[in-house]
Motif scaffolding. Sequence first.
Motif, PDB file in Angstrom:
ATOM      1  N   ALA A 167      -2.921   3.793  -3.020  1.00 48.04           N
ATOM      2  CA  ALA A 167      -3.049   2.679  -3.960  1.00 48.04           C
ATOM      3  C   ALA A 167      -2.623   1.406  -3.248  1.00 48.04           C
ATOM      4  N   THR A 168      -3.355   0.343  -3.466  1.00 47.10           N
ATOM      5  CA  THR A 168      -3.006  -0.977  -2.947  1.00 47.10           C
ATOM      6  C   THR A 168      -2.737  -1.879  -4.135  1.00 47.10           C
ATOM      7  N   ARG A 187       4.391   3.867   2.416  1.00 50.68           N
ATOM      8  CA  ARG A 187       5.165   5.093   2.230  1.00 50.68           C
ATOM      9  C   ARG A 187       4.434   6.033   1.294  1.00 50.68           C
ATOM     10  N   ASN A 188       4.697   7.317   1.504  1.00 52.96           N
ATOM     11  CA  ASN A 188       4.264   8.329   0.550  1.00 52.96           C
ATOM     12  C   ASN A 188       5.400   8.444  -0.462  1.00 52.96           C
ATOM     13  N   LEU A 189       5.191   7.932  -1.643  1.00 57.04           N
ATOM     14  CA  LEU A 189       6.260   7.895  -2.647  1.00 57.04           C
ATOM     15  C   LEU A 189       6.673   9.284  -3.106  1.00 57.04           C
ATOM     16  N   MET A 212       0.857  -1.179   0.000  1.00 58.17           N
ATOM     17  CA  MET A 212       0.000   0.000   0.000  1.00 58.17           C
ATOM     18  C   MET A 212       0.891   1.226   0.000  1.00 58.17           C
ATOM     19  N   VAL A 213       0.622   2.150  -0.912  1.00 58.17           N
ATOM     20  CA  VAL A 213       1.436   3.364  -1.020  1.00 58.17           C
ATOM     21  C   VAL A 213       0.511   4.568  -1.158  1.00 58.17           C
ATOM     22  N   ALA A 214       1.092   5.730  -0.959  1.00 53.17           N
ATOM     23  CA  ALA A 214       0.430   6.993  -1.276  1.00 53.17           C
ATOM     24  C   ALA A 214       1.310   7.692  -2.307  1.00 53.17           C
TER      25      ALA A 214
END
Length: 127
Positions: free
Chosen positions: A30-31, A69-71, A11-13
Amino acid sequence: MFSVTVRDHMMVAHSFRGEVFGPAQALHGATFTVDATVHRPELDPDGIVIDIGELSRALAGVVGELNHRNLDEVPEFAGTNTTTEFLARTVADRLVQRLDAPARGLTRITVTLHESHIAWASYERHL
């Protein structure tokens, strides 16, 4: 050609730049279900492509570096749209490094990130 596939998830942002992305220009989550497949033309002396547990641990390590993490805040991704396609390549490249893949006789890797049950993107690279 033989292959072995393992699966994980993350899972990311992130946000995107460009009108083509519409509302996804805003920060969103997003997953992804992540599939990693490695290929080799012949089995090794033990009769396998690669140990499934080892491949699973390697994928978990790569995914763990990105998970939750927030990419947008990852310095190495600065100025890059971290699209599904981009992330598939990133996971593949990091996995190849972790596995020392060419030295193991692996000849190809494919990483697929599933955004949902109806949409996904892949990156394939020869080693």
